[in-house]
Scaffold this motif. Structure first.
Motif, PDB file in Angstrom:
ATOM      1  N   THR A 161       0.252  29.741 -15.550  1.00 24.08           N
ATOM      2  CA  THR A 161       0.845  28.454 -15.800  1.00 24.08           C
ATOM      3  C   THR A 161       1.526  28.027 -14.535  1.00 24.08           C
ATOM      4  OG1 THR A 161       1.120  28.957 -18.008  1.00 24.08           O
ATOM      5  CG2 THR A 161       2.441  27.155 -17.392  1.00 24.08           C
ATOM      6  N   GLU A 162       2.377  28.969 -13.885  1.00 20.20           N
ATOM      7  CA  GLU A 162       3.182  28.582 -12.734  1.00 20.20           C
ATOM      8  C   GLU A 162       2.115  28.062 -11.507  1.00 20.20           C
ATOM      9  OE1 GLU A 162       6.342  27.493 -10.707  1.00 20.20           O
ATOM     10  OE2 GLU A 162       6.299  28.346 -12.672  1.00 20.20           O
ATOM     11  N   ALA A 163       1.012  28.694 -11.459  1.00 21.83           N
ATOM     12  CA  ALA A 163      -0.127  28.313 -10.411  1.00 21.83           C
ATOM     13  C   ALA A 163      -0.460  26.933 -10.507  1.00 21.83           C
ATOM     14  CB  ALA A 163      -1.207  29.400 -10.357  1.00 21.83           C
ATOM     15  N   THR A 164      -0.885  26.419 -12.062  1.00 27.63           N
ATOM     16  CA  THR A 164      -0.992  24.974 -12.189  1.00 27.63           C
ATOM     17  C   THR A 164       0.148  24.069 -11.815  1.00 27.63           C
ATOM     18  OG1 THR A 164      -2.470  25.931 -14.154  1.00 27.63           O
ATOM     19  CG2 THR A 164      -1.771  23.638 -13.990  1.00 27.63           C
ATOM     20  N   GLY A 165       1.245  24.346 -11.860  1.00 28.80           N
ATOM     21  CA  GLY A 165       2.379  23.653 -11.289  1.00 28.80           C
ATOM     22  C   GLY A 165       2.407  23.589  -9.962  1.00 28.80           C
ATOM     23  N   LEU A 166       2.203  24.729  -9.239  1.00 28.83           N
ATOM     24  CA  LEU A 166       2.114  24.687  -7.699  1.00 28.83           C
ATOM     25  C   LEU A 166       1.103  23.868  -7.158  1.00 28.83           C
ATOM     26  CD1 LEU A 166       3.120  28.314  -6.867  1.00 28.83           C
ATOM     27  CD2 LEU A 166       4.390  26.343  -6.722  1.00 28.83           C
ATOM     28  N   PHE A 167      -0.243  24.103  -8.012  1.00 30.45           N
ATOM     29  CA  PHE A 167      -1.433  23.060  -7.409  1.00 30.45           C
ATOM     30  C   PHE A 167      -0.931  21.647  -7.666  1.00 30.45           C
ATOM     31  CE2 PHE A 167      -4.382  26.704  -8.781  1.00 30.45           C
ATOM     32  CZ  PHE A 167      -4.235  27.164  -7.340  1.00 30.45           C
ATOM     33  N   ALA A 168      -0.332  21.192  -8.731  1.00 34.76           N
ATOM     34  CA  ALA A 168       0.137  19.921  -8.914  1.00 34.76           C
ATOM     35  C   ALA A 168       1.092  19.473  -7.890  1.00 34.76           C
ATOM     36  CB  ALA A 168       0.488  19.469 -10.622  1.00 34.76           C
ATOM     37  N   LEU A 169       2.029  20.206  -7.600  1.00 36.82           N
ATOM     38  CA  LEU A 169       3.022  19.710  -6.563  1.00 36.82           C
ATOM     39  C   LEU A 169       2.372  19.686  -5.050  1.00 36.82           C
ATOM     40  CD1 LEU A 169       6.071  19.604  -6.268  1.00 36.82           C
ATOM     41  CD2 LEU A 169       6.118  21.880  -5.679  1.00 36.82           C
ATOM     42  N   VAL A 170       1.421  20.461  -5.196  1.00 38.96           N
ATOM     43  CA  VAL A 170       0.774  20.524  -3.479  1.00 38.96           C
ATOM     44  C   VAL A 170       0.114  19.119  -3.540  1.00 38.96           C
ATOM     45  CG1 VAL A 170      -1.297  21.306  -2.254  1.00 38.96           C
ATOM     46  CG2 VAL A 170       0.543  22.723  -3.121  1.00 38.96           C
ATOM     47  N   VAL A 171      -0.856  18.717  -4.754  1.00 39.38           N
ATOM     48  CA  VAL A 171      -1.459  17.600  -4.643  1.00 39.38           C
ATOM     49  C   VAL A 171      -0.636  16.154  -4.613  1.00 39.38           C
ATOM     50  CG1 VAL A 171      -2.771  15.903  -6.120  1.00 39.38           C
ATOM     51  CG2 VAL A 171      -3.296  18.269  -5.906  1.00 39.38           C
ATOM     52  N   ALA A 172       0.696  16.298  -5.252  1.00 36.30           N
ATOM     53  CA  ALA A 172       1.768  15.186  -5.073  1.00 36.30           C
ATOM     54  C   ALA A 172       2.057  15.408  -3.430  1.00 36.30           C
ATOM     55  CB  ALA A 172       2.979  15.542  -5.928  1.00 36.30           C
ATOM     56  N   PHE A 173       2.446  16.333  -2.727  1.00 29.55           N
ATOM     57  CA  PHE A 173       2.774  16.233  -1.479  1.00 29.55           C
ATOM     58  C   PHE A 173       1.846  15.685  -0.388  1.00 29.55           C
ATOM     59  CE2 PHE A 173       6.439  19.631  -2.186  1.00 29.55           C
ATOM     60  CZ  PHE A 173       7.339  18.470  -2.384  1.00 29.55           C
ATOM     61  N   LEU A 174       0.437  16.007  -0.979  1.00 32.44           N
ATOM     62  CA  LEU A 174      -0.846  15.694  -0.362  1.00 32.44           C
ATOM     63  C   LEU A 174      -0.848  14.058  -0.380  1.00 32.44           C
ATOM     64  CD1 LEU A 174      -3.498  18.446  -0.631  1.00 32.44           C
ATOM     65  CD2 LEU A 174      -2.245  17.500   1.577  1.00 32.44           C
ATOM     66  N   ILE A 175      -0.731  13.746  -1.332  1.00 32.12           N
ATOM     67  CA  ILE A 175      -0.533  12.147  -1.933  1.00 32.12           C
ATOM     68  C   ILE A 175       0.594  11.435  -0.995  1.00 32.12           C
ATOM     69  CG2 ILE A 175      -0.316  10.487  -3.352  1.00 32.12           C
ATOM     70  CD1 ILE A 175      -1.889  12.115  -5.340  1.00 32.12           C
ATOM     71  N   LEU A 176       1.432  12.134  -0.931  1.00 29.36           N
ATOM     72  CA  LEU A 176       2.657  11.685  -0.509  1.00 29.36           C
ATOM     73  C   LEU A 176       2.651  11.517   1.303  1.00 29.36           C
ATOM     74  CD1 LEU A 176       5.354  10.025  -1.385  1.00 29.36           C
ATOM     75  CD2 LEU A 176       6.597  12.349  -1.259  1.00 29.36           C
ATOM     76  N   PHE A 177       2.299  12.486   1.731  1.00 28.71           N
ATOM     77  CA  PHE A 177       2.393  12.688   3.011  1.00 28.71           C
ATOM     78  C   PHE A 177       1.008  12.636   3.995  1.00 28.71           C
ATOM     79  CE2 PHE A 177       6.112  14.977   1.697  1.00 28.71           C
ATOM     80  CZ  PHE A 177       7.208  14.156   1.971  1.00 28.71           C
ATOM     81  N   SER A 178       0.159  12.169   3.369  1.00 29.92           N
ATOM     82  CA  SER A 178      -1.295  11.861   4.098  1.00 29.92           C
ATOM     83  C   SER A 178      -1.430  10.388   4.140  1.00 29.92           C
ATOM     84  CB  SER A 178      -2.323  12.484   3.506  1.00 29.92           C
ATOM     85  OG  SER A 178      -2.728  12.208   2.004  1.00 29.92           O
TER      86      SER A 178
ATOM     87  N   MET B 117       0.987  -1.274  -0.113  1.00 34.15           N
ATOM     88  CA  MET B 117      -0.006   0.082  -0.004  1.00 34.15           C
ATOM     89  C   MET B 117       0.928   1.193  -0.038  1.00 34.15           C
ATOM     90  SD  MET B 117      -3.147   0.624   0.045  1.00 34.15           S
ATOM     91  CE  MET B 117      -4.188   1.941   0.219  1.00 34.15           C
ATOM     92  N   GLU B 118       1.937   1.060   0.567  1.00 29.25           N
ATOM     93  CA  GLU B 118       2.981   2.323   0.657  1.00 29.25           C
ATOM     94  C   GLU B 118       3.579   2.668  -0.603  1.00 29.25           C
ATOM     95  OE1 GLU B 118       4.702   5.499   2.567  1.00 29.25           O
ATOM     96  OE2 GLU B 118       3.260   4.086   3.632  1.00 29.25           O
ATOM     97  N   SER B 119       3.641   1.999  -1.511  1.00 26.05           N
ATOM     98  CA  SER B 119       4.344   1.831  -2.707  1.00 26.05           C
ATOM     99  C   SER B 119       3.267   2.423  -3.594  1.00 26.05           C
ATOM    100  CB  SER B 119       4.775   0.742  -3.358  1.00 26.05           C
ATOM    101  OG  SER B 119       3.578  -0.335  -3.695  1.00 26.05           O
ATOM    102  N   LEU B 120       2.037   2.482  -3.509  1.00 27.25           N
ATOM    103  CA  LEU B 120       1.054   3.140  -4.379  1.00 27.25           C
ATOM    104  C   LEU B 120       1.041   4.610  -4.058  1.00 27.25           C
ATOM    105  CD1 LEU B 120      -2.123   0.406  -4.045  1.00 27.25           C
ATOM    106  CD2 LEU B 120      -0.346   0.878  -5.981  1.00 27.25           C
ATOM    107  N   LYS B 121       1.319   5.282  -2.966  1.00 26.06           N
ATOM    108  CA  LYS B 121       1.386   6.174  -2.675  1.00 26.06           C
ATOM    109  C   LYS B 121       2.580   6.779  -3.536  1.00 26.06           C
ATOM    110  CE  LYS B 121       0.049   7.289   2.220  1.00 26.06           C
ATOM    111  NZ  LYS B 121       0.590   7.722   3.429  1.00 26.06           N
ATOM    112  N   PHE B 122       3.874   6.309  -3.486  1.00 29.23           N
ATOM    113  CA  PHE B 122       4.650   6.835  -4.299  1.00 29.23           C
ATOM    114  C   PHE B 122       4.575   7.005  -6.091  1.00 29.23           C
ATOM    115  CE2 PHE B 122       7.579   4.867  -0.747  1.00 29.23           C
ATOM    116  CZ  PHE B 122       7.670   6.096  -0.144  1.00 29.23           C
ATOM    117  N   ILE B 123       3.721   5.978  -6.449  1.00 28.86           N
ATOM    118  CA  ILE B 123       3.258   5.891  -7.852  1.00 28.86           C
ATOM    119  C   ILE B 123       2.300   7.261  -7.695  1.00 28.86           C
ATOM    120  CG2 ILE B 123       2.047   4.663  -9.490  1.00 28.86           C
ATOM    121  CD1 ILE B 123       3.216   1.975  -8.353  1.00 28.86           C
ATOM    122  N   GLY B 124       1.494   7.365  -6.984  1.00 29.00           N
ATOM    123  CA  GLY B 124       0.320   8.494  -7.046  1.00 29.00           C
ATOM    124  C   GLY B 124       1.154   9.750  -7.142  1.00 29.00           C
ATOM    125  N   ALA B 125       1.996   9.964  -6.135  1.00 25.03           N
ATOM    126  CA  ALA B 125       2.738  11.171  -6.173  1.00 25.03           C
ATOM    127  C   ALA B 125       3.534  11.346  -7.440  1.00 25.03           C
ATOM    128  CB  ALA B 125       3.595  11.136  -4.844  1.00 25.03           C
ATOM    129  N   GLY B 126       3.932  10.359  -7.878  1.00 24.30           N
ATOM    130  CA  GLY B 126       4.821  10.337  -9.147  1.00 24.30           C
ATOM    131  C   GLY B 126       4.162  10.771 -10.380  1.00 24.30           C
TER     132      GLY B 126
END
Length: 72
Positions: A55-72, A1-10
């Motif tokens: 465009t940069e805001a879209t990137g920041l949103f994507a980065l926040v989503v990746a971190f939320l997936i990774l650290f929640s 289950m932990e590896s699925l977080k890494f795949i989702g964040a990637g």
């Protein structure tokens, strides 16, 4: 289950590649438009900065989503 977080964040971080391409496209179009019509340089630059910010805001949103997936 932990590896699925890494795949989702990637997968969420893949959007950052699109952001890099988008920023390059914005400024390439700016240079093209400024070379065609130099008298509109100030107006074109303001619109390019707005496009860059969106465009940069879209990137920041994507980065926040990746971190939320990774650290929640």
């Amino acid at each position: 289950m932990e590896s699925l977080k890494f795949i989702g964040a990637g997968l969420a971080a893949l959007a950052l590649a699109g952001v890099g391409l988008g920023i390059g496209t914005v400024f390439a179009s700016l240079l093209n438009a400024m070379s065609r019509n130099p008298s509109l340089s100030n107006q074109l630059f303001i619109r390019a900065v707005i496009g860059f910010a969106l465009t940069e805001a879209t990137g920041l949103f994507a980065l926040v989503v990746a971190f939320l997936i990774l650290f929640s």
